[in-house]
Design a protein around this motif. Structure first.
Motif, PDB file in Angstrom:
ATOM      1  N   ALA A   1      54.260 -21.723  34.823  1.00 50.04           N
ATOM      2  CA  ALA A   1      55.719 -21.649  34.897  1.00 50.04           C
ATOM      3  C   ALA A   1      56.106 -20.229  35.287  1.00 50.04           C
ATOM      4  CB  ALA A   1      56.332 -22.006  33.547  1.00 50.04           C
ATOM      5  N   SER A   2      57.337 -20.064  35.718  1.00 49.31           N
ATOM      6  CA  SER A   2      57.797 -18.704  35.996  1.00 49.31           C
ATOM      7  C   SER A   2      57.901 -17.954  34.669  1.00 49.31           C
ATOM      8  CB  SER A   2      59.160 -18.732  36.690  1.00 49.31           C
ATOM      9  OG  SER A   2      60.167 -19.140  35.786  1.00 49.31           O
ATOM     10  N   LEU A   3      57.740 -16.656  34.733  1.00 45.83           N
ATOM     11  CA  LEU A   3      57.855 -15.837  33.528  1.00 45.83           C
ATOM     12  C   LEU A   3      59.255 -15.969  32.940  1.00 45.83           C
ATOM     13  CD1 LEU A   3      56.756 -13.813  31.509  1.00 45.83           C
ATOM     14  CD2 LEU A   3      57.306 -11.994  33.144  1.00 45.83           C
ATOM     15  N   ALA A   4      60.273 -16.032  33.785  1.00 47.23           N
ATOM     16  CA  ALA A   4      61.649 -16.171  33.304  1.00 47.23           C
ATOM     17  C   ALA A   4      61.828 -17.453  32.502  1.00 47.23           C
ATOM     18  CB  ALA A   4      62.624 -16.142  34.479  1.00 47.23           C
ATOM     19  N   THR A   5      61.257 -18.543  32.975  1.00 43.72           N
ATOM     20  CA  THR A   5      61.369 -19.814  32.256  1.00 43.72           C
ATOM     21  C   THR A   5      60.658 -19.730  30.916  1.00 43.72           C
ATOM     22  OG1 THR A   5      61.512 -21.093  34.294  1.00 43.72           O
ATOM     23  CG2 THR A   5      60.790 -22.271  32.337  1.00 43.72           C
ATOM     24  N   ALA A   6      59.444 -19.198  30.911  1.00 41.64           N
ATOM     25  CA  ALA A   6      58.682 -19.107  29.665  1.00 41.64           C
ATOM     26  C   ALA A   6      59.366 -18.162  28.679  1.00 41.64           C
ATOM     27  CB  ALA A   6      57.260 -18.643  29.954  1.00 41.64           C
ATOM     28  N   PHE A   7      59.761 -16.984  29.142  1.00 44.07           N
ATOM     29  CA  PHE A   7      60.316 -15.971  28.249  1.00 44.07           C
ATOM     30  C   PHE A   7      61.727 -16.321  27.797  1.00 44.07           C
ATOM     31  CE2 PHE A   7      62.326 -12.027  27.045  1.00 44.07           C
ATOM     32  CZ  PHE A   7      61.345 -11.361  26.328  1.00 44.07           C
ATOM     33  N   TRP A   8      62.641 -16.503  28.748  1.00 38.68           N
ATOM     34  CA  TRP A   8      64.044 -16.724  28.407  1.00 38.68           C
ATOM     35  C   TRP A   8      64.327 -18.158  27.979  1.00 38.68           C
ATOM     36  CZ3 TRP A   8      66.585 -12.617  27.286  1.00 38.68           C
ATOM     37  CH2 TRP A   8      66.264 -11.413  27.921  1.00 38.68           C
ATOM     38  N   GLY A   9      63.775 -19.116  28.702  1.00 41.57           N
ATOM     39  CA  GLY A   9      64.041 -20.514  28.381  1.00 41.57           C
ATOM     40  C   GLY A   9      63.349 -20.971  27.124  1.00 41.57           C
ATOM     41  N   TYR A  10      62.007 -20.975  27.172  1.00 41.88           N
ATOM     42  CA  TYR A  10      61.240 -21.446  26.022  1.00 41.88           C
ATOM     43  C   TYR A  10      61.187 -20.417  24.903  1.00 41.88           C
ATOM     44  CZ  TYR A  10      59.821 -25.418  28.836  1.00 41.88           C
ATOM     45  OH  TYR A  10      59.833 -26.553  29.584  1.00 41.88           O
ATOM     46  N   GLY A  11      61.133 -19.152  25.251  1.00 43.20           N
ATOM     47  CA  GLY A  11      61.033 -18.124  24.226  1.00 43.20           C
ATOM     48  C   GLY A  11      62.346 -17.839  23.526  1.00 43.20           C
ATOM     49  N   VAL A  12      63.297 -17.296  24.245  1.00 41.86           N
ATOM     50  CA  VAL A  12      64.544 -16.846  23.627  1.00 41.86           C
ATOM     51  C   VAL A  12      65.474 -18.009  23.287  1.00 41.86           C
ATOM     52  CG1 VAL A  12      66.609 -15.440  23.974  1.00 41.86           C
ATOM     53  CG2 VAL A  12      64.377 -14.580  24.719  1.00 41.86           C
ATOM     54  N   PHE A  13      65.768 -18.868  24.255  1.00 47.18           N
ATOM     55  CA  PHE A  13      66.752 -19.926  24.022  1.00 47.18           C
ATOM     56  C   PHE A  13      66.308 -20.891  22.923  1.00 47.18           C
ATOM     57  CE2 PHE A  13      68.531 -24.148  24.869  1.00 47.18           C
ATOM     58  CZ  PHE A  13      69.873 -23.859  24.675  1.00 47.18           C
ATOM     59  N   VAL A  14      65.116 -21.438  23.025  1.00 49.33           N
ATOM     60  CA  VAL A  14      64.653 -22.400  22.022  1.00 49.33           C
ATOM     61  C   VAL A  14      64.517 -21.727  20.657  1.00 49.33           C
ATOM     62  CG1 VAL A  14      62.793 -23.974  21.348  1.00 49.33           C
ATOM     63  CG2 VAL A  14      63.553 -23.887  23.731  1.00 49.33           C
ATOM     64  N   SER A  15      64.055 -20.479  20.631  1.00 53.70           N
ATOM     65  CA  SER A  15      63.953 -19.762  19.354  1.00 53.70           C
ATOM     66  C   SER A  15      65.325 -19.597  18.709  1.00 53.70           C
ATOM     67  CB  SER A  15      63.297 -18.400  19.557  1.00 53.70           C
ATOM     68  OG  SER A  15      61.950 -18.554  19.927  1.00 53.70           O
ATOM     69  N   LEU A  16      66.346 -19.328  19.510  1.00 52.79           N
ATOM     70  CA  LEU A  16      67.703 -19.196  18.967  1.00 52.79           C
ATOM     71  C   LEU A  16      68.189 -20.506  18.361  1.00 52.79           C
ATOM     72  CD1 LEU A  16      69.463 -16.913  21.602  1.00 52.79           C
ATOM     73  CD2 LEU A  16      68.842 -16.332  19.247  1.00 52.79           C
ATOM     74  N   VAL A  17      67.844 -21.618  18.987  1.00 52.41           N
ATOM     75  CA  VAL A  17      68.217 -22.926  18.438  1.00 52.41           C
ATOM     76  C   VAL A  17      67.530 -23.142  17.087  1.00 52.41           C
ATOM     77  CG1 VAL A  17      68.060 -25.430  18.784  1.00 52.41           C
ATOM     78  CG2 VAL A  17      68.724 -23.949  20.694  1.00 52.41           C
ATOM     79  N   LEU A  18      66.232 -22.825  17.017  1.00 52.88           N
ATOM     80  CA  LEU A  18      65.506 -22.977  15.752  1.00 52.88           C
ATOM     81  C   LEU A  18      66.076 -22.058  14.673  1.00 52.88           C
ATOM     82  CD1 LEU A  18      61.847 -23.202  17.109  1.00 52.88           C
ATOM     83  CD2 LEU A  18      63.262 -25.078  16.243  1.00 52.88           C
ATOM     84  N   ILE A  19      66.428 -20.849  15.051  1.00 52.68           N
ATOM     85  CA  ILE A  19      67.022 -19.900  14.103  1.00 52.68           C
ATOM     86  C   ILE A  19      68.371 -20.421  13.613  1.00 52.68           C
ATOM     87  CG2 ILE A  19      68.057 -17.592  13.901  1.00 52.68           C
ATOM     88  CD1 ILE A  19      65.749 -16.659  15.826  1.00 52.68           C
ATOM     89  N   ALA A  20      69.159 -21.005  14.500  1.00 52.40           N
ATOM     90  CA  ALA A  20      70.465 -21.554  14.111  1.00 52.40           C
ATOM     91  C   ALA A  20      70.309 -22.671  13.078  1.00 52.40           C
ATOM     92  CB  ALA A  20      71.220 -22.058  15.336  1.00 52.40           C
ATOM     93  N   VAL A  21      69.302 -23.515  13.257  1.00 56.08           N
ATOM     94  CA  VAL A  21      69.043 -24.578  12.287  1.00 56.08           C
ATOM     95  C   VAL A  21      68.649 -23.965  10.943  1.00 56.08           C
ATOM     96  CG1 VAL A  21      67.566 -26.550  11.723  1.00 56.08           C
ATOM     97  CG2 VAL A  21      68.427 -26.273  14.055  1.00 56.08           C
TER      98      VAL A  21
END
Length: 118
Positions: free
Chosen positions: A24-44
């Motif tokens: 995958a692109s680094l942007a997808t892995a870092f920002w998409g899967y890394g930051v965005f999904v982590s923020l969703v888990l943190i919100a829960v």
């Protein structure tokens, strides 16, 4: 003409398996899967914290630990073929991310267990 795109270009809309394999692109892995999904888990987790739901908090600590391990490997692998200096920066941030995650998850776990330890 089999492919008109350079081999170094990776799809932005990559699957989790693509990210795990470093395809995958680094942007997808870092920002998409890394930051965005982590923020969703943190919100829960924060919602469970506000509700005082220890069972959900404990579940989220475990899920976040497993997910973090997965995403850090994915980011590390995707950084291998990223352009300079982004790959190196991503790998350095991944090392810091590991340290931060271990500390945060450890402190959250201790805080959650404190009432049961006396």
């Amino acid at each position: 003409m089999a492919n008109s795109h350079p081999a170094s270009l990776k799809p932005v809309a990559a699957t989790p398996l693509d990210a795990w394999r470093g395809q995958a692109s680094l942007a997808t892995a870092f920002w998409g899967y890394g930051v965005f999904v982590s923020l969703v888990l943190i919100a829960v987790f924060v919602a469970a914290l506000m509700e005082g739901d220890a069972a959900v908090q404990q579940t989220m600590i475990g899920l976040f630990a497993i997910y973090t391990a997965w995403v850090l490997v994915a980011v590390w692998r995707c950084a291998e073929t990223a352009r300079h200096p982004w790959g190196i920066m991503a790998r350095l941030l991944t090392i810091a991310w590991v340290a931060n995650s271990v500390l945060v998850l450890g402190f959250l776990q201790v805080r959650l267990l404190q009432p049961h330890l006396g």
